[in-house]
Design a protein around this motif. Structure first.
Motif, PDB file in Angstrom:
ATOM      1  N   ARG A   1       0.837  -1.211   0.000  1.00 13.04           N
ATOM      2  CA  ARG A   1       0.000   0.000   0.000  1.00 13.04           C
ATOM      3  C   ARG A   1       0.869   1.258   0.000  1.00 13.04           C
ATOM      4  NH1 ARG A   1      -5.341  -0.180   0.334  1.00 13.04           N
ATOM      5  NH2 ARG A   1      -5.329   2.033   0.917  1.00 13.04           N
ATOM      6  N   LYS A   2       1.973   1.232   0.760  1.00 20.42           N
ATOM      7  CA  LYS A   2       2.862   2.396   0.782  1.00 20.42           C
ATOM      8  C   LYS A   2       3.428   2.664  -0.617  1.00 20.42           C
ATOM      9  CE  LYS A   2       7.120   4.218   2.823  1.00 20.42           C
ATOM     10  NZ  LYS A   2       8.185   4.039   3.845  1.00 20.42           N
ATOM     11  N   LEU A   3       3.871   1.592  -1.291  1.00 22.51           N
ATOM     12  CA  LEU A   3       4.394   1.757  -2.647  1.00 22.51           C
ATOM     13  C   LEU A   3       3.307   2.241  -3.601  1.00 22.51           C
ATOM     14  CD1 LEU A   3       6.648  -1.437  -2.850  1.00 22.51           C
ATOM     15  CD2 LEU A   3       7.418   0.933  -2.624  1.00 22.51           C
ATOM     16  N   GLY A   4       2.099   1.752  -3.409  1.00 24.82           N
ATOM     17  CA  GLY A   4       0.986   2.187  -4.244  1.00 24.82           C
ATOM     18  C   GLY A   4       0.701   3.666  -4.084  1.00 24.82           C
TER      19      GLY A   4
ATOM     20  N   HIS B   1       3.736   0.621 -14.280  1.00 28.22           N
ATOM     21  CA  HIS B   1       3.363  -0.549 -13.489  1.00 28.22           C
ATOM     22  C   HIS B   1       2.045  -1.188 -13.915  1.00 28.22           C
ATOM     23  CE1 HIS B   1       6.548  -0.589 -10.429  1.00 28.22           C
ATOM     24  NE2 HIS B   1       6.589   0.711 -10.622  1.00 28.22           N
ATOM     25  N   THR B   2       1.305  -0.516 -14.782  1.00 25.75           N
ATOM     26  CA  THR B   2       0.042  -1.089 -15.264  1.00 25.75           C
ATOM     27  C   THR B   2       0.053  -1.305 -16.772  1.00 25.75           C
ATOM     28  OG1 THR B   2      -0.918   1.135 -15.434  1.00 25.75           O
ATOM     29  CG2 THR B   2      -1.290  -0.076 -13.372  1.00 25.75           C
ATOM     30  N   ALA B   3       1.208  -1.099 -17.402  1.00 28.28           N
ATOM     31  CA  ALA B   3       1.308  -1.278 -18.853  1.00 28.28           C
ATOM     32  C   ALA B   3       1.133  -2.747 -19.235  1.00 28.28           C
ATOM     33  CB  ALA B   3       2.661  -0.771 -19.348  1.00 28.28           C
TER      34      ALA B   3
ATOM     35  N   SER C   1      -1.038  -7.164  -3.895  1.00 30.73           N
ATOM     36  CA  SER C   1      -2.457  -6.945  -3.633  1.00 30.73           C
ATOM     37  C   SER C   1      -2.689  -5.564  -3.026  1.00 30.73           C
ATOM     38  CB  SER C   1      -2.986  -8.028  -2.681  1.00 30.73           C
ATOM     39  OG  SER C   1      -4.326  -7.765  -2.308  1.00 30.73           O
ATOM     40  N   GLY C   2      -1.860  -5.194  -2.026  1.00 32.42           N
ATOM     41  CA  GLY C   2      -1.985  -3.867  -1.422  1.00 32.42           C
ATOM     42  C   GLY C   2      -1.706  -2.774  -2.434  1.00 32.42           C
ATOM     43  N   PHE C   3      -0.709  -2.986  -3.272  1.00 38.83           N
ATOM     44  CA  PHE C   3      -0.351  -2.035  -4.318  1.00 38.83           C
ATOM     45  C   PHE C   3      -1.510  -1.844  -5.287  1.00 38.83           C
ATOM     46  CE2 PHE C   3       1.904  -1.179  -8.412  1.00 38.83           C
ATOM     47  CZ  PHE C   3       2.633  -0.057  -8.046  1.00 38.83           C
ATOM     48  N   ALA C   4      -2.105  -2.949  -5.740  1.00 40.91           N
ATOM     49  CA  ALA C   4      -3.193  -2.888  -6.708  1.00 40.91           C
ATOM     50  C   ALA C   4      -4.431  -2.210  -6.123  1.00 40.91           C
ATOM     51  CB  ALA C   4      -3.545  -4.297  -7.185  1.00 40.91           C
ATOM     52  N   GLU C   5      -4.689  -2.438  -4.838  1.00 35.81           N
ATOM     53  CA  GLU C   5      -5.856  -1.812  -4.208  1.00 35.81           C
ATOM     54  C   GLU C   5      -5.753  -0.294  -4.233  1.00 35.81           C
ATOM     55  OE1 GLU C   5      -6.896  -3.229  -0.370  1.00 35.81           O
ATOM     56  OE2 GLU C   5      -6.962  -5.326  -0.995  1.00 35.81           O
TER      57      GLU C   5
ATOM     58  N   LEU D   1      -4.006   1.499  -6.361  1.00 35.32           N
ATOM     59  CA  LEU D   1      -4.110   1.954  -7.751  1.00 35.32           C
ATOM     60  C   LEU D   1      -5.486   1.659  -8.346  1.00 35.32           C
ATOM     61  CD1 LEU D   1      -1.055   2.286  -7.412  1.00 35.32           C
ATOM     62  CD2 LEU D   1      -0.759   1.295  -9.668  1.00 35.32           C
ATOM     63  N   GLN D   2      -6.307   0.880  -7.609  1.00 35.46           N
ATOM     64  CA  GLN D   2      -7.658   0.531  -8.035  1.00 35.46           C
ATOM     65  C   GLN D   2      -7.662  -0.194  -9.382  1.00 35.46           C
ATOM     66  OE1 GLN D   2      -9.791   4.324  -7.740  1.00 35.46           O
ATOM     67  NE2 GLN D   2     -10.377   3.845  -5.643  1.00 35.46           N
TER      68      GLN D   2
END
Length: 371
Positions: free
Chosen positions: A19-22, A35-37, A66-70, A72-73
């Motif tokens: 989550r911090k990285l996100g 990161h989403t390409a 998972s925390g990162f993706a949350e 970034l939605q």
């Protein structure tokens, strides 16, 4: 070309770190896009395969992602980290026994060559409950390209032979397995020394062809080479003869040379230059290693062919016994060498550096017999 280098302290559960990285990436459109390409290998099925591998060999990766993706939605399966198989590192590394160093400690030195557009330029210290604290440079934030841990195990890598990837002209993977950045982080977080690292890595499915250098604070050194699913290991000291191991971007262990007896000119040139310098040295110190790392190719290890994905983005000397890393960004002494210790939290900082491209000469990449 101007580049921004960073230091970062990551502490907490894997989910909290994710989550911090996100939160960092969400506010920077260029990073979010990276990161989403969509990369070769993207998709739900490939992501599930990667998740299964991470669950077995790199526990905690999926929670971080998972925390990162949350934040970034986006669905975790759409994250580029699950699909990235096309990196092309070209590096050099030297591991030296205590008997050959001025300070009587084992040392591990390495250069990393790549394209600045795909380099994190980030040093992180990571502390996750239940795992060994480690410090190293990141790749796609979650992976590690090198580093050492609180127990005194240090790990670096370079490509072995033609790099594996999905791009045209690259070698296709022969193994369904892990990329080097996952392998290195798993070793740093789960292994105390060279013995544990060898036992761990021998069981791992590794897709990337790599020279993996392992050094621990007691002075044990091992080189692990993988090539299309094959693996070979060389250790010192075994007979009391060799005092160091080195590797560039080709196989050096005889059983793998027999499988592919050619290498690129630039890899052979750097390898023989390192051997010549080391064989004519009595005692090797950190300053000599740093000078070697920044000496310009072809009479040295440092390269500035950035547009050809072959420019030195970072140089380092790791002392696993002292628990320190000396790091210079961008292959230029003007950027400065800085010392970081595993016991002290990293202060978040950003520093701008500049790198200068040199045109790549095609003959450097021609293939020659390994002698």
């Amino acid at each position: 070309m101007k580049c921004m280098t960073k230091t970062m302290e990551l502490a907490g559960s894997n989910y909290e770190i994710g989550r911090k990285l996100g939160e960092i990436v969400a506010g920077v459109p260029q990073l979010r896009a990276l990161h989403t390409a969509v990369y070769p290998g993207s998709g739900e099925e490939k992501a599930k395969e990667a998740m299964a591998l991470f669950e077995r060999w790199c526990p905690g990766f999926n929670e971080e992602l998972s925390g990162f993706a949350e934040v970034l939605q986006v669905p975790a399966s759409q994250l580029a980290f699950y699909a990235t198989t096309n990196l092309r590192p070209n590096c050099s590394q030297i591991a030296v026994l205590p008997s050959m160093t001025e300070s009587g400690e084992p040392l591990l030195a390495r250069n990393y060559e790549f394209n600045p557009m795909f380099e994190d330029f980030t040093l992180v210290r990571t502390s996750v409950p239940g795992k060994y604290r480690h410090m190293g440079t990141s790749v796609f934030l979650f992976g590690r390209e090198d580093g050492f841990n609180e127990c005194g195990l240090a790990v670096t890598m370079s490509s072995c032979g033609m790099p594996v990837g999905a791009e045209q002209g690259m070698r296709r993977t022969k193994v369904n397995g892990l990329q080097y950045w996952a392998v290195i982080r798993a070793l740093l977080e789960n292994c105390r020394d060279v013995e544990e690292a060898l036992a761990y890595v021998k069981e791992m499915p590794i897709a990337f062809n790599l020279n993996l250098m392992l050094v621990d604070k007691s002075g044990r050194i091992a080189l692990v080479e993988t090539l299309d699913g094959r693996m070979a290991v060389k250790r010192i000291p075994e007979d009391g003869g060799e005092q160091y191991l080195c590797a560039t971007n080709h196989q050096v262990i005889p059983e793998l040379i027999a499988c592919e007896p050619v290498a690129m000119r630039h890899s052979l040139q750097r390898y023989h230059w390192i051997r010549e310098k080391m064989d004519h040295s009595d005692k090797v110190g950190r300053e000599q290693l740093k000078e070697m790392l920044l000496s310009m190719y072809p009479e040295g290890m440092c390269c500035h062919f950035y547009e050809a994905f072959f420019g030195t983005t970072k140089s380092m000397v790791i002392s696993p016994a002292a628990g320190t890393i000396e790091l210079c960004w961008g292959g230029e002494a003007a950027n400065g060498w800085k010392v970081y210790g595993i016991e002290e939290p990293l202060q978040t900082s950003m520093t701008e550096i500049e790198v200068h491209n040199v045109p790549f000469q095609r003959e450097f990449g021609e293939f020659l017999p390994i002698e």
